[in-house]
Design a protein around this motif. Sequence first.
Motif, PDB file in Angstrom:
ATOM      1  N   SER A  62       3.911  -3.645   2.607  1.00 15.24           N
ATOM      2  CA  SER A  62       3.621  -2.314   2.676  1.00 15.24           C
ATOM      3  C   SER A  62       3.062  -1.459   1.532  1.00 15.24           C
ATOM      4  O   SER A  62       3.273  -1.860   0.490  1.00 15.24           O
ATOM      5  CB  SER A  62       4.909  -1.731   3.272  1.00 15.24           C
ATOM      6  N   GLU A  74       4.094   1.167   0.602  1.00 15.94           N
ATOM      7  CA  GLU A  74       5.573   1.798  -0.340  1.00 15.94           C
ATOM      8  C   GLU A  74       5.884   0.484  -1.253  1.00 15.94           C
ATOM      9  O   GLU A  74       6.360   0.865  -2.190  1.00 15.94           O
ATOM     10  CB  GLU A  74       6.455   2.270   0.730  1.00 15.94           C
ATOM     11  N   LEU A  75       6.082  -0.657  -0.650  1.00 11.02           N
ATOM     12  CA  LEU A  75       6.477  -1.672  -1.541  1.00 11.02           C
ATOM     13  C   LEU A  75       5.487  -1.818  -2.657  1.00 11.02           C
ATOM     14  O   LEU A  75       5.953  -2.080  -3.862  1.00 11.02           O
ATOM     15  CB  LEU A  75       6.751  -2.937  -0.690  1.00 11.02           C
ATOM     16  N   LYS A  76       4.191  -1.944  -2.414  1.00  6.49           N
ATOM     17  CA  LYS A  76       3.135  -2.010  -3.523  1.00  6.49           C
ATOM     18  C   LYS A  76       3.206  -1.141  -4.372  1.00  6.49           C
ATOM     19  O   LYS A  76       3.193  -1.183  -5.685  1.00  6.49           O
ATOM     20  CB  LYS A  76       1.783  -1.986  -2.825  1.00  6.49           C
ATOM     21  N   ALA A  77       3.492   0.310  -3.987  1.00  7.74           N
ATOM     22  CA  ALA A  77       3.688   1.448  -5.051  1.00  7.74           C
ATOM     23  C   ALA A  77       4.899   1.271  -5.863  1.00  7.74           C
ATOM     24  O   ALA A  77       4.929   1.442  -7.266  1.00  7.74           O
ATOM     25  CB  ALA A  77       3.762   2.708  -4.244  1.00  7.74           C
ATOM     26  N   GLU A  78       5.886   0.647  -5.262  1.00  3.54           N
ATOM     27  CA  GLU A  78       7.275   0.707  -6.026  1.00  3.54           C
ATOM     28  C   GLU A  78       7.128  -0.597  -6.990  1.00  3.54           C
ATOM     29  O   GLU A  78       7.474  -0.479  -8.062  1.00  3.54           O
ATOM     30  CB  GLU A  78       8.401   0.083  -4.964  1.00  3.54           C
TER      31      GLU A  78
END
Length: 77
Positions: A38, A40-44
């Motif tokens: 996702s 969001e996961l990529k950003a994290e």
Amino acid sequence: MKNISIADILKLPVQERIRLVELIWDSVAAVPEEVEISPELKAELEARLAEFEENPEAGFSWEQVKSRLNDGSWRSV
């Protein structure tokens, strides 16, 4: 290939089920480009990588992690 039900898999000895999981995981790891993550996961992950690159000494060594897992001290963090 023979179809195997979940019930059949659960009847296998634990070592055989572990081996089956290893084979499945290896087949997934062989094509990382097909694993969707996702935004969001990529950003994290990108934020964590940037944090590591800024201060690579801030984390724990693998030996420290293993020791804390073995003695249970990770629970107090």
